[in-house]
Write a protein that holds these residues in place. Structure first.
Motif, PDB file in Angstrom:
ATOM      1  N   UNK A  35     -29.069  39.753 -38.906  1.00 21.42           N
ATOM      2  CA  UNK A  35     -28.259  40.965 -39.047  1.00 21.42           C
ATOM      3  C   UNK A  35     -27.543  41.331 -37.758  1.00 21.42           C
ATOM      4  N   UNK A  36     -28.140  41.004 -36.616  1.00 17.43           N
ATOM      5  CA  UNK A  36     -27.509  41.342 -35.341  1.00 17.43           C
ATOM      6  C   UNK A  36     -26.167  40.643 -35.179  1.00 17.43           C
ATOM      7  N   UNK A  37     -25.995  39.503 -35.810  1.00 19.42           N
ATOM      8  CA  UNK A  37     -24.728  38.788 -35.722  1.00 19.42           C
ATOM      9  C   UNK A  37     -23.588  39.492 -36.427  1.00 19.42           C
ATOM     10  N   UNK A  38     -23.923  40.401 -37.359  1.00 20.00           N
ATOM     11  CA  UNK A  38     -22.921  41.157 -38.093  1.00 20.00           C
ATOM     12  C   UNK A  38     -22.663  42.527 -37.459  1.00 20.00           C
ATOM     13  N   UNK A  39     -23.337  42.794 -36.359  1.00 16.30           N
ATOM     14  CA  UNK A  39     -23.203  44.074 -35.672  1.00 16.30           C
ATOM     15  C   UNK A  39     -22.606  43.843 -34.283  1.00 16.30           C
TER      16      UNK A  39
ATOM     17  N   UNK B  47     -23.782  45.739 -27.641  1.00 19.51           N
ATOM     18  CA  UNK B  47     -24.044  47.151 -27.401  1.00 19.51           C
ATOM     19  C   UNK B  47     -25.551  47.414 -27.352  1.00 19.51           C
ATOM     20  N   UNK B  48     -25.984  48.083 -26.308  1.00 22.30           N
ATOM     21  CA  UNK B  48     -27.402  48.293 -26.060  1.00 22.30           C
ATOM     22  C   UNK B  48     -28.105  48.983 -27.227  1.00 22.30           C
TER      23      UNK B  48
ATOM     24  N   UNK C   4     -31.892  49.056 -31.727  1.00 21.44           N
ATOM     25  CA  UNK C   4     -32.166  49.438 -33.116  1.00 21.44           C
ATOM     26  C   UNK C   4     -32.556  48.216 -33.943  1.00 21.44           C
ATOM     27  N   UNK C   5     -31.893  47.097 -33.692  1.00 25.92           N
ATOM     28  CA  UNK C   5     -32.205  45.849 -34.416  1.00 25.92           C
ATOM     29  C   UNK C   5     -33.632  45.397 -34.129  1.00 25.92           C
TER      30      UNK C   5
ATOM     31  N   UNK D 259     -22.668  33.168 -35.455  1.00 23.85           N
ATOM     32  CA  UNK D 259     -22.152  34.523 -35.275  1.00 23.85           C
ATOM     33  C   UNK D 259     -22.007  34.920 -33.808  1.00 23.85           C
ATOM     34  N   UNK D 260     -22.931  34.426 -32.981  1.00 24.02           N
ATOM     35  CA  UNK D 260     -22.987  34.856 -31.577  1.00 24.02           C
ATOM     36  C   UNK D 260     -22.731  33.636 -30.691  1.00 24.02           C
ATOM     37  N   UNK D 261     -21.622  33.615 -29.957  1.00 22.65           N
ATOM     38  CA  UNK D 261     -21.258  32.426 -29.175  1.00 22.65           C
ATOM     39  C   UNK D 261     -22.353  31.934 -28.226  1.00 22.65           C
ATOM     40  N   UNK D 262     -23.112  32.838 -27.640  1.00 25.09           N
ATOM     41  CA  UNK D 262     -24.135  32.430 -26.675  1.00 25.09           C
ATOM     42  C   UNK D 262     -25.193  31.522 -27.294  1.00 25.09           C
TER      43      UNK D 262
END
Length: 203
Positions: A76-80, A84-85, A90-91, A137-140
């Motif tokens: 889910x973090x990849x869609x947010x 952002x801290x 929250x995730x 979702x996340x390049x890193x």
């Protein structure tokens, strides 16, 4: 094999998984035998071994199913806004809360991991798969473990996710530093440090 036989075989497999889940959660992984699982499922010992080579193999299948069920929460973090801290904190808090709700079965997996050599590899494979999926979702996280230029980043990603998952398991048990609100903050800062790093692959 006819349709009826296939359905019956599938039904007995699901009966074994359901019976094992109930027995493991009630009594722990160590205390339950193959015979007890088979009896609770209403099948023979021979039927058990038609589906699973051992109690550890059955537990590994339960882990696989549980992991797949948890995957959407992890991804889910990849869609947010993953840089952002507050979003990241929250995730992680959501992951910890979900683990608390799944506490009994997570304790079973921790016990199986302690006793069964092959179970550890099952967990490690899950983290590897999680890196691959997050990389969409996340390049890193878009890393190739076989590429020397990516190797350091990949190991860092693996350790980061392992720590988040491991502390989530401790949160489910109400144990250790995972119960301290600072744990989520520190894990979140480590995640942010990883995804926001400007140089990831040394290219």
């Amino acid at each position: 094999m006819g349709e009826f036989q296939r359905r019956r075989k599938q039904d007995s497999r699901q009966q074994l998984l359901a019976a094992a889940t109930e027995a493991f959660c009630a009594n722990g992984y160590f205390a339950i035998s193959v015979d007890e699982i088979a009896t609770a499922a209403g099948v023979s010992r021979m039927t058990f071994y038609r589906h699973f080579s051992s109690k550890a193999a059955l537990a590994a299948e339960l882990f696989r199913q549980s992991s797949e069920a948890a995957m959407p929460r992890l991804l889910a973090i990849g869609q947010r806004d993953f840089r952002e801290r507050q979003v990241v904190l929250a995730w992680i808090a959501e992951l910890f809360e979900a683990n608390r709700a799944s506490g009994p079965i997570l304790r079973v997996f921790m016990q199986a991991n302690a006793e069964e050599l092959g179970f550890t590899q099952t967990g490690h494979s899950f983290i590897t798969d999680l890196i691959v999926r997050l990389g969409q979702y996340i390049p890193a996280f878009a890393l190739d473990p076989d590429d020397p230029r990516d190797r350091r980043g990949w190991v860092a990603a693996w350790l980061l996710l392992y720590e988040i998952l491991d502390q989530g398991n401790h949160a489910a048990r109400g144990a250790g530093v995972a119960t301290d609100p600072l744990a989520i903050e520190i894990l979140g800062e480590r995640f942010l440090g990883f995804v926001n790093a400007e140089v990831r692959r040394g290219r």
